[in-house]
Design a protein around this motif. Structure first.
Motif, PDB file in Angstrom:
ATOM      1  N   ALA A 163       0.717  -1.423   0.092  1.00  0.00           N
ATOM      2  CA  ALA A 163       0.220   0.109  -0.108  1.00  0.00           C
ATOM      3  C   ALA A 163       1.185   1.360   0.075  1.00  0.00           C
ATOM      4  O   ALA A 163       0.520   2.383  -0.806  1.00  0.00           O
ATOM      5  CB  ALA A 163      -0.931   0.102   1.243  1.00  0.00           C
ATOM      6  N   TYR A 164       1.929   1.178   0.914  1.00  0.00           N
ATOM      7  CA  TYR A 164       2.964   2.325   0.987  1.00  0.00           C
ATOM      8  C   TYR A 164       3.434   2.404  -0.551  1.00  0.00           C
ATOM      9  O   TYR A 164       3.580   3.805  -0.974  1.00  0.00           O
ATOM     10  CB  TYR A 164       3.926   2.111   1.911  1.00  0.00           C
ATOM     11  CG  TYR A 164       4.817   3.052   2.067  1.00  0.00           C
ATOM     12  CD1 TYR A 164       4.661   4.474   2.606  1.00  0.00           C
ATOM     13  CD2 TYR A 164       6.449   2.901   1.571  1.00  0.00           C
ATOM     14  CE1 TYR A 164       5.567   5.217   2.784  1.00  0.00           C
ATOM     15  CE2 TYR A 164       7.199   3.922   1.872  1.00  0.00           C
ATOM     16  CZ  TYR A 164       6.750   5.118   2.485  1.00  0.00           C
ATOM     17  OH  TYR A 164       7.751   6.117   2.622  1.00  0.00           O
ATOM     18  N   GLN A 186       0.778   4.027  -2.903  1.00  0.00           N
ATOM     19  CA  GLN A 186       0.579   5.536  -2.439  1.00  0.00           C
ATOM     20  C   GLN A 186       1.702   6.197  -2.999  1.00  0.00           C
ATOM     21  O   GLN A 186       1.668   7.492  -3.451  1.00  0.00           O
ATOM     22  CB  GLN A 186       0.867   5.588  -1.134  1.00  0.00           C
ATOM     23  CG  GLN A 186      -0.561   5.696  -0.403  1.00  0.00           C
ATOM     24  CD  GLN A 186      -0.433   5.863   1.024  1.00  0.00           C
ATOM     25  OE1 GLN A 186       0.505   5.586   1.664  1.00  0.00           O
ATOM     26  NE2 GLN A 186      -1.349   6.683   1.656  1.00  0.00           N
ATOM     27  N   ARG A 187       2.982   5.760  -2.822  1.00  0.00           N
ATOM     28  CA  ARG A 187       4.139   6.664  -3.363  1.00  0.00           C
ATOM     29  C   ARG A 187       4.055   7.026  -4.881  1.00  0.00           C
ATOM     30  O   ARG A 187       4.863   7.820  -5.140  1.00  0.00           O
ATOM     31  CB  ARG A 187       5.453   6.054  -2.955  1.00  0.00           C
ATOM     32  CG  ARG A 187       5.837   5.994  -1.459  1.00  0.00           C
ATOM     33  CD  ARG A 187       6.332   7.352  -0.993  1.00  0.00           C
ATOM     34  NE  ARG A 187       7.545   7.632  -1.785  1.00  0.00           N
ATOM     35  CZ  ARG A 187       8.784   7.568  -1.001  1.00  0.00           C
ATOM     36  NH1 ARG A 187       8.744   6.596   0.159  1.00  0.00           N
ATOM     37  NH2 ARG A 187       9.768   7.961  -1.639  1.00  0.00           N
ATOM     38  N   SER A 230      -4.489   5.613  -5.386  1.00  0.00           N
ATOM     39  CA  SER A 230      -5.430   5.452  -4.264  1.00  0.00           C
ATOM     40  C   SER A 230      -5.779   4.086  -3.884  1.00  0.00           C
ATOM     41  O   SER A 230      -5.656   3.080  -4.928  1.00  0.00           O
ATOM     42  CB  SER A 230      -6.599   6.352  -4.548  1.00  0.00           C
ATOM     43  OG  SER A 230      -7.302   5.669  -5.637  1.00  0.00           O
ATOM     44  N   VAL A 231      -5.591   3.740  -2.662  1.00  0.00           N
ATOM     45  CA  VAL A 231      -5.639   2.296  -2.217  1.00  0.00           C
ATOM     46  C   VAL A 231      -6.672   2.037  -1.183  1.00  0.00           C
ATOM     47  O   VAL A 231      -6.823   3.005  -0.442  1.00  0.00           O
ATOM     48  CB  VAL A 231      -4.309   1.891  -1.625  1.00  0.00           C
ATOM     49  CG1 VAL A 231      -4.222   0.295  -1.066  1.00  0.00           C
ATOM     50  CG2 VAL A 231      -3.008   2.266  -2.406  1.00  0.00           C
ATOM     51  N   LEU A 239      -0.871   4.809   7.355  1.00  0.00           N
ATOM     52  CA  LEU A 239      -0.564   5.028   6.058  1.00  0.00           C
ATOM     53  C   LEU A 239      -1.402   6.263   5.435  1.00  0.00           C
ATOM     54  O   LEU A 239      -1.324   6.590   4.425  1.00  0.00           O
ATOM     55  CB  LEU A 239      -0.895   3.749   5.153  1.00  0.00           C
ATOM     56  CG  LEU A 239      -0.069   2.587   5.560  1.00  0.00           C
ATOM     57  CD1 LEU A 239      -0.458   1.202   4.808  1.00  0.00           C
ATOM     58  CD2 LEU A 239       1.442   2.991   4.490  1.00  0.00           C
ATOM     59  N   VAL A 280      -4.552   5.510   4.522  1.00  0.00           N
ATOM     60  CA  VAL A 280      -5.622   4.935   3.382  1.00  0.00           C
ATOM     61  C   VAL A 280      -6.712   4.441   3.712  1.00  0.00           C
ATOM     62  O   VAL A 280      -7.038   4.179   5.155  1.00  0.00           O
ATOM     63  CB  VAL A 280      -4.707   3.809   2.560  1.00  0.00           C
ATOM     64  CG1 VAL A 280      -3.365   4.292   2.019  1.00  0.00           C
ATOM     65  CG2 VAL A 280      -4.529   2.576   3.529  1.00  0.00           C
ATOM     66  N   THR A 329     -11.430   4.175  -6.587  1.00  0.00           N
ATOM     67  CA  THR A 329     -10.251   3.863  -5.865  1.00  0.00           C
ATOM     68  C   THR A 329      -9.391   3.066  -7.034  1.00  0.00           C
ATOM     69  O   THR A 329      -9.980   1.923  -7.581  1.00  0.00           O
ATOM     70  CB  THR A 329     -10.536   3.314  -4.510  1.00  0.00           C
ATOM     71  OG1 THR A 329     -11.054   3.793  -3.831  1.00  0.00           O
ATOM     72  CG2 THR A 329      -9.193   2.640  -4.040  1.00  0.00           C
TER      73      THR A 329
END
Ligand SMILES: Nc1nc2c(ncn2[C@@H]2O[C@H](COP(=O)(O)OP(=O)(O)O)[C@@H](O)[C@H]2O)c(=O)[nH]1
Ligand SMILES: [Mg+2]
Length: 271
Positions: free
Chosen positions: A136-137, A140-141, A145-146, A169, A171, A198
Motif C-alpha cells: 500500500a505504501y 501510494q508513493r 489510491s488504495v 498510511l 488509506v 479507487t
C-alpha cells in the motif's frame, strides 16, 4: 562461519566448475562424458537445499548447452560452464507473467476496467498483512489510491491490525468485523472501490496451512468469485523446500476450484 572458513571456501561458480575438471582433455563434449559431472552438480545443489526438481532442470539445461561443444582448454570449460549455468538460471527465473504492477494497474485504469485487485495469501504468520501494508505504501508513493479489505475475518486482532496500518498510511479500510464470509467482504470492498474510483484494492486473508482442505477451499472461493488481477503468495524464506510444497498446494487449490467453476486459471496464477 569464521573469516578463515570464508577465505578457504571457493566461490560458488568456481565450485561448480571443479566438477568439470575431468573433461579438460576432451575435444568435443558428449552427453555420456557430461553425465558424471552433471550428477555431481545435481547432488551438490540438493545438498545445498535446492529442490530436487529444480536441480534436475538446471543440470538438464546446462547439459543441453554443453553437449557437442568443442573444448580447447580448462579456461574454455570454465567459461562455457559458467555461461551455460547463467543462461539456465535466467531461463528458470524469468517470470511468465508481468511483474510490472504499476504498468498493469495503469493499463487497467486506462481501459476503465475498475479497481486493480490484489489478494495476499499464505500460511499463518508469514507476513501477509505486513507485506500488504508495505505494498500500500509503495502504491501510494506512486500516486495511486488504495483501499485495504479486511478479509481475515478469523484471527483475533486481524481487523484491528489492518485498521492500524490503514491509519498510519492514511488509506481507507473496508471491514465488516469477524466471522463473516471473506469472499463476500472482498466483493463488497471491490464494489466500494469501484464506486469511489479507487485505483487498487489490497485484500488481506486469514492464514491457512496448505493441507487444510476446507480453509483452502474458502480461499479458492474468495479468488474464484472476485477475479483478482493478482494473487500474491507470501512465503517465509527460511522454510526452505517446504515453501515449494506450500506454493504448489496453494496453486493447485486455486486451479482446482477454478476448473470446477469454469473460471480462468491464468488470471489468478500465484506470483
Ligand atoms: N523479521 C521479520 N518479521 C516480519 C516480517 N514481516 C512480518 N513480520 C512480523 O511477523 C509477524 C506476523 O506478521 P503479519 O503480517 O501479521 O503476518 P500474517 O499473519 O501472515 O498476516 C508480525 O510480528 C510482523 O511484524 C519480515 O519480513 N521480517
Ligand atoms: Mg494477517
Amino acid at each position: 562461519m569464521t573469516a578463515t572458513d570464508g577465505a578457504a571456501a571457493p566461490s560458488a561458480a568456481a565450485g561448480v566448475v571443479t566438477f568439470f575438471r575431468g573433461l579438460a582433455g576432451v575435444q568435443q563434449l558428449s552427453a555420456a562424458e557430461l553425465a558424471p559431472a552433471l550428477a555431481s552438480v545435481r547432488d551438490a545443489l540438493v545438498a545445498k537445499n535446492v529442490t530436487a526438481a529444480i536441480a534436475e532442470r538446471l543440470c538438464d539445461s546446462v547439459g543441453a548447452s554443453l553437449d557437442g561443444v568443442r573444448m580447447a582448454s580448462m579456461t574454455t570449460i570454465a567459461a562455457t560452464v559458467r555461461g551455460a549455468l547463467r543462461d539456465a538460471l535466467t531461463r528458470l527465473l524469468t517470470p511468465r507473467q508481468s511483474t510490472d504492477i504499476l504498468a498493469d494497474i495503469a493499463a487497467k485504469r486506462a481501459a476503465g476496467g475498475g479497481p486493480f485487485v490484489i489478494v495476499f495469501c499464505g500460511v499463518n504468520g508469514v507476513g501477509k498483512s505486513t507485506s500488504l501494508a508495505k505494498t500500500a505504501y509503495y502504491l501510494q508513493r506512486h500516486g495511486l489510491s488504495v483501499l485495504l479489505a479486511a478479509c481475515d475475518t478469523f484471527r483475533a486482532g486481524a481487523v484491528e491490525q489492518l485498521r492500524t496500518h490503514a491509519r498510519c498510511l492514511g488509506v481507507d479500510l473496508y471491514d465488516r468485523g469477524y466471522g463473516r464470509d471473506a469472499a463476500g467482504v472482498a466483493a463488497d470492498a471491490i464494489r466500494r472501490a469501484r464506486d469511489t474510483h479507487t485505483d487498487v484494492v489490497l485484500v488481506d486473508t486469514a492464514g491457512r496451512m496448505q493441507d487444510n482442505g476446507p480453509l483452502m477451499a474458502a480461499l479458492a472461493k474468495l479468488v474464484a468469485t472476485n477475479h483478482p488481477d493478482r494473487v500474491f503468495f507470501v512465503g517465509e524464506a527460511l522454510v526452505g523446500n517446504d515453501g515449494v510444497d506450500q506454493l504448489t498446494k496453494f496453486n493447485a487449490a486455486l486451479a482446482d476450484h477454478q476448473a470446477g467453476s469454469g473460471g480462468c486459471a491464468s488470471s489468478t496464477a500465484l506470483c
